[in-house]
Scaffold this active site. Structure first.
Site, short mmCIF file in Angstrom:
data_model
loop_
_atom_site.label_atom_id
_atom_site.label_comp_id
_atom_site.label_asym_id
_atom_site.label_seq_id
_atom_site.Cartn_x
_atom_site.Cartn_y
_atom_site.Cartn_z
N LYS A 56 60.39 37.98 43.00
CA LYS A 56 61.68 39.40 43.04
C LYS A 56 61.43 39.64 41.11
O LYS A 56 61.21 39.01 40.38
CB LYS A 56 62.84 39.14 43.24
CG LYS A 56 64.50 38.06 42.57
CD LYS A 56 64.68 38.93 41.15
CE LYS A 56 65.62 37.66 40.71
NZ LYS A 56 65.59 37.90 39.21
N SER A 63 63.34 31.39 45.97
CA SER A 63 63.20 31.96 47.54
C SER A 63 62.76 30.63 48.00
O SER A 63 62.90 30.30 48.90
CB SER A 63 61.77 32.75 46.71
OG SER A 63 61.25 33.62 47.97
N ASP A 91 70.60 34.11 44.28
CA ASP A 91 69.48 34.89 44.61
C ASP A 91 68.70 34.60 45.79
O ASP A 91 68.31 35.41 46.67
CB ASP A 91 68.36 34.88 43.45
CG ASP A 91 68.35 35.68 42.48
OD1 ASP A 91 69.31 36.55 42.94
OD2 ASP A 91 67.66 35.25 41.40
P1 ATP Z 1 66.12 32.98 38.41
O1 ATP Z 1 65.98 34.68 38.35
O2 ATP Z 1 66.34 32.68 39.73
O3 ATP Z 1 66.97 32.33 37.63
P2 ATP Z 1 64.00 31.44 37.38
O4 ATP Z 1 63.06 32.29 37.65
O5 ATP Z 1 65.16 31.60 36.30
O6 ATP Z 1 64.85 32.07 38.59
P3 ATP Z 1 63.47 28.61 38.83
O7 ATP Z 1 61.87 29.34 38.76
O8 ATP Z 1 64.42 29.38 40.00
O9 ATP Z 1 63.84 29.54 37.66
O10 ATP Z 1 63.71 27.97 38.54
C1 ATP Z 1 65.04 26.86 37.49
C2 ATP Z 1 64.57 25.44 37.29
O11 ATP Z 1 64.99 25.16 38.68
C3 ATP Z 1 63.57 24.70 36.99
O12 ATP Z 1 63.16 24.52 35.51
C4 ATP Z 1 63.51 23.63 37.88
O13 ATP Z 1 63.85 22.79 36.59
C5 ATP Z 1 64.52 24.05 38.65
N1 ATP Z 1 63.56 23.79 40.23
C6 ATP Z 1 64.61 23.20 41.52
N2 ATP Z 1 63.96 23.50 42.44
C7 ATP Z 1 62.98 24.03 42.54
C8 ATP Z 1 61.75 24.85 42.70
N3 ATP Z 1 62.27 24.93 44.49
N4 ATP Z 1 61.18 26.31 42.27
C9 ATP Z 1 61.61 26.34 40.64
N5 ATP Z 1 62.08 25.07 39.88
C10 ATP Z 1 62.78 24.96 40.85
#
Ligand code: ATP
Length: 316
Positions: free
Chosen positions: A28, A129, A161
């Site tokens: 997103k 997601s 989210d």
């Molecule tokens: P948001 O916009 O929800 O803040 P984001 O892009 O900042 O998302 P994510 O990609 O959800 O962050 O990942 C944040 C942290 O969560 C990662 O650094 C990782 O250590 C942990 N994590 C746990 N499960 C997952 C997963 N399935 N995919 C990605 N990261 C994950």
């Protein structure tokens, strides 16, 4: 050995299942993000416009065996170009499967293969997601047939989210982002998404907000947003990302990137808490050269369209 048939296919509390689903989980971007106030529980109340985009993680979820009376065994593996994602009990896929089993009182042997394409710590919601995809998969594999609203409720415990990704498309998010109202789906545009190597942590970015200065009252009424979104993208799009105020001043490279995108894109901003930024362009604009140039400088770059839905079960 004494065998006990229950009439439900369980023998001695176990039954072989062997069902498998493939799903895709979109990323997103936030077309708008205002932070209204910090709540007593540490969460922040926000007003946001969420847009699913056609950048997908894929998941292969298998239920090999179902059993009664003891905890599920959930095995997670991760591959794909995005590294550093844990394959243990901290993975949101594992946590989603475990939560589903606990709440629905089902159990068994599950294998989750996650192919990661959405960069992490990017503000693109990848982990949330993936969690939503696992909830959808569990509902199908265990045959619980829950209402999407119940899956959304379950998802709230995993992350703000997660409920959004059950429906996806274009949504107004209120509260901590989990009170969702569908908006007209954005079409006829493309998103140039760029994620530099910098990783930003969502709680850390929110923690930096000086809320004495940023407490706001809600503004984005549906009646106002709907007609504006119908013409999206246009230069006069009133959306902004409040988190830019605390992220960009300390990150000159990221600031430059946003300003550069604003010179050519119709709308450009930081997504969520970053560090991904995006520019919105008309659908017929050829972005290959621009994307190539950013990519050559070592950044993650994708050109994708808006995604009208959320998590999807794929046909084999
Ligand atoms: P948001 O916009 O929800 O803040 P984001 O892009 O900042 O998302 P994510 O990609 O959800 O962050 O990942 C944040 C942290 O969560 C990662 O650094 C990782 O250590 C942990 N994590 C746990 N499960 C997952 C997963 N399935 N995919 C990605 N990261 C994950």
């Amino acid at each position: 050995m004494k065998q006990q048939a229950t009439g439900t296919g369980f023998v001695d509390g176990r039954k072989p299942v062997g069902r498998r689903l493939r799903l895709r989980a979109p990323a997103k971007v936030n077309l708008h993000l205002e932070v209204l106030r910090r709540r007593h529980d540490g969460y922040h109340e926000i007003e946001t416009v969420l847009q699913a985009v056609q950048l997908f993680d894929t998941l292969d979820v298998r239920l090999d065996e179902q059993w009664l009376g003891h905890a599920p065994e959930i095995l997670v593996s991760v591959d794909g170009p995005v590294g550093g994602v844990p394959a243990d009990e901290t993975n949101l896929c594992w946590r989603a499967a475990r939560l589903f089993c606990e709440q629905q009182r089902v159990s068994g042997l599950m294998r989750i293969e996650l192919h990661k394409e959405i960069p992490t710590a990017a503000g693109l919601g990848g982990g949330s997601s993936d969690a939503a995809a696992v909830l959808v998969a569990c509902d199908k594999l265990f045959g619980t047939n829950l209402d999407p609203v119940d899956l959304e409720k379950m998802g709230e415990a995993l992350g703000a989210d997660v409920p959004f990704f059950i429906h996806g498309g274009t949504m107004l998010g209120r509260g901590i982002g989990t009170i969702l109202t569908p908006l007209p789906t954005v079409r006829a545009c493309q998103f140039l998404i760029i994620k530099p190597s910098l990783n930003l942590s969502t709680p850390e970015v929110y923690g930096r907000l000086n809320l004495g200065l940023t407490v706001q009252s809600p503004k984005a009424s549906i009646a106002v947003i709907k007609p504006i979104l119908a013409r999206f993208p246009q230069k006069t799009w009133p959306g902004f990302n409040r988190l830019e105020d605390v992220v960009l001043p300390g990150q000159p490279g990221l600031q430059r990137l946003v300003l550069e995108l604003r010179e050519t894109a119709v709308v450009a901003m930081l997504s969520g808490s970053g560090s991904a930024v995006y520019g919105v362009f008309p659908a017929d604009r050829d972005l290959a050269q621009m994307a190539g140039e950013y990519s050559e400088s070592g950044m993650f770059v994708r050109v994708v369209g808006p995604h009208p839905g959320g998590v999807e079960i794929m046909e084999d």
